[in-house]
Design an enzyme around this catalytic site. Sequence first.
Site, PDB file in Angstrom:
ATOM      1  N   GLY A  15       0.785  -1.233   0.000  1.00 30.82           N
ATOM      2  CA  GLY A  15       0.000   0.000   0.000  1.00 30.82           C
ATOM      3  C   GLY A  15       0.812   1.277   0.000  1.00 30.82           C
ATOM      4  O   GLY A  15       0.348   2.303   0.484  1.00 30.82           O
ATOM      5  N   ASN A  17       1.578   3.060  -2.628  1.00 32.01           N
ATOM      6  CA  ASN A  17       0.867   4.006  -3.511  1.00 32.01           C
ATOM      7  C   ASN A  17      -0.400   4.527  -2.828  1.00 32.01           C
ATOM      8  O   ASN A  17      -0.706   5.719  -2.915  1.00 32.01           O
ATOM      9  CB  ASN A  17       0.511   3.334  -4.842  1.00 32.01           C
ATOM     10  N   ILE A  91     -10.765  -7.637 -11.880  1.00 35.72           N
ATOM     11  CA  ILE A  91     -11.979  -6.842 -11.670  1.00 35.72           C
ATOM     12  C   ILE A  91     -13.115  -7.454 -12.501  1.00 35.72           C
ATOM     13  O   ILE A  91     -12.985  -7.606 -13.712  1.00 35.72           O
ATOM     14  CB  ILE A  91     -11.733  -5.365 -12.076  1.00 35.72           C
ATOM     15  N   ASN A 105      -5.853   1.667 -13.273  1.00 33.74           N
ATOM     16  CA  ASN A 105      -4.880   0.759 -12.663  1.00 33.74           C
ATOM     17  C   ASN A 105      -3.484   1.316 -12.891  1.00 33.74           C
ATOM     18  O   ASN A 105      -3.231   1.969 -13.907  1.00 33.74           O
ATOM     19  CB  ASN A 105      -4.995  -0.621 -13.329  1.00 33.74           C
ATOM     20  N   HIS A 107       0.407  -0.017 -13.339  1.00 28.82           N
ATOM     21  CA  HIS A 107       1.155  -1.250 -13.605  1.00 28.82           C
ATOM     22  C   HIS A 107       2.644  -0.915 -13.728  1.00 28.82           C
ATOM     23  O   HIS A 107       2.998   0.084 -14.381  1.00 28.82           O
ATOM     24  CB  HIS A 107       0.648  -1.903 -14.899  1.00 28.82           C
ATOM     25  N   ASP A 148      -4.587  -5.777 -17.307  1.00 31.60           N
ATOM     26  CA  ASP A 148      -3.616  -4.836 -17.877  1.00 31.60           C
ATOM     27  C   ASP A 148      -3.873  -4.505 -19.342  1.00 31.60           C
ATOM     28  O   ASP A 148      -2.947  -4.440 -20.155  1.00 31.60           O
ATOM     29  CB  ASP A 148      -2.188  -5.428 -17.748  1.00 31.60           C
ATOM     30  N   GLU A 177       6.036   5.827  -9.744  1.00 29.90           N
ATOM     31  CA  GLU A 177       4.621   5.638  -9.367  1.00 29.90           C
ATOM     32  C   GLU A 177       4.167   6.695  -8.372  1.00 29.90           C
ATOM     33  O   GLU A 177       3.110   7.302  -8.529  1.00 29.90           O
ATOM     34  CB  GLU A 177       4.414   4.233  -8.787  1.00 29.90           C
TER      35      GLU A 177
HETATM   36  C1  GAR Z   1       2.940  -1.350  -7.641  1.00 24.52           C
HETATM   37  O1  GAR Z   1       4.236  -1.388  -8.177  1.00 24.52           O
HETATM   38  C2  GAR Z   1       1.917  -1.523  -8.743  1.00 24.52           C
HETATM   39  O2  GAR Z   1       2.328  -0.958  -9.959  1.00 24.52           O
HETATM   40  C3  GAR Z   1       1.857  -3.021  -8.837  1.00 24.52           C
HETATM   41  O3  GAR Z   1       1.877  -3.459  -7.514  1.00 24.52           O
HETATM   42  C4  GAR Z   1       2.696  -2.564  -6.757  1.00 24.52           C
HETATM   43  C5  GAR Z   1       1.968  -2.230  -5.481  1.00 24.52           C
HETATM   44  O4  GAR Z   1       2.816  -1.540  -4.618  1.00 24.52           O
HETATM   45  N1  GAR Z   1       0.700  -3.454  -9.547  1.00 24.52           N
HETATM   46  C6  GAR Z   1       0.713  -4.493 -10.373  1.00 24.52           C
HETATM   47  O5  GAR Z   1       1.692  -5.185 -10.552  1.00 24.52           O
HETATM   48  C7  GAR Z   1      -0.621  -4.757 -11.097  1.00 24.52           C
HETATM   49  N2  GAR Z   1      -0.458  -5.710 -12.130  1.00 24.52           N
HETATM   50  P1  GAR Z   1       2.264  -0.829  -3.322  1.00 24.52           P
HETATM   51  O6  GAR Z   1       1.377  -1.846  -2.608  1.00 24.52           O
HETATM   52  O7  GAR Z   1       3.467  -0.495  -2.503  1.00 24.52           O
HETATM   53  O8  GAR Z   1       1.491   0.372  -3.747  1.00 24.52           O
END
Ligand code: GAR
Length: 190
Positions: A15, A17, A91, A105, A107, A148, A177
């Site tokens: 979490g 992000n 989803i 989303n 990615h 995706d 990100e």
């Molecule tokens: C992020 O890097 C996001 O881009 C990725 O999961 C991570 C979550 O990080 N998402 C995917 O790979 C979706 N296919 P976080 O929990 O620290 O935000």
Amino acid sequence: MNSKKHIAIFASGNGSNAEKLMQYFQHHPSIKIELVICNNPNALVLEKAKTKQVESILISKAELKTSDKLFPVLEQHQINFIVLAGFLLQIPSWLTQKYQHHIINIHPSLLPKFGGKGMFGRFVHEAVIAAHETESGITIHFVNEKYDDGEIIFQGNCKVDKNETIESLANKIQQLEHLYLPKIIEQIIV
Ligand code: GAR
């Protein structure tokens, strides 16, 4: 009357992000992070939501498949927009249909490269390094029923160095990100 747009963040793990979004929009005039939806009772994102005093709701994989549990919650909280920030379940179409062009989303690769089922988190960076890519990056896109796959809104790049490790690449991607996701959401919604 409260005219702020309400966002629900869907997240499954760390979490980081989600935390950045909660910080960024904490005192925003027109956007509020209203809810965190999580499928993993042990996810760190739940602690982060609690610290930021954002309500979180746990939902199982089975519960996500139908609208019975989640849709009343989204309605009750007047959710206008959904952000998937490290959410690992697919989803379902009932949700993409109700929130057409209102789910995005993030990615950790330059889609369409290194996307699809099983491509998340460090597996993406591992695959990028194994393929000897010289650049990677992030993609923010609208969500449809496929993994995706929806329309791309934004991509940001970084170099993949010769001696890049999964950890060092993960770091670069995380910085991108955290920098771009809040700003792009703001641009789309406001
Ligand atoms: C992020 O890097 C996001 O881009 C990725 O999961 C991570 C979550 O990080 N998402 C995917 O790979 C979706 N296919 P976080 O929990 O620290 O935000």
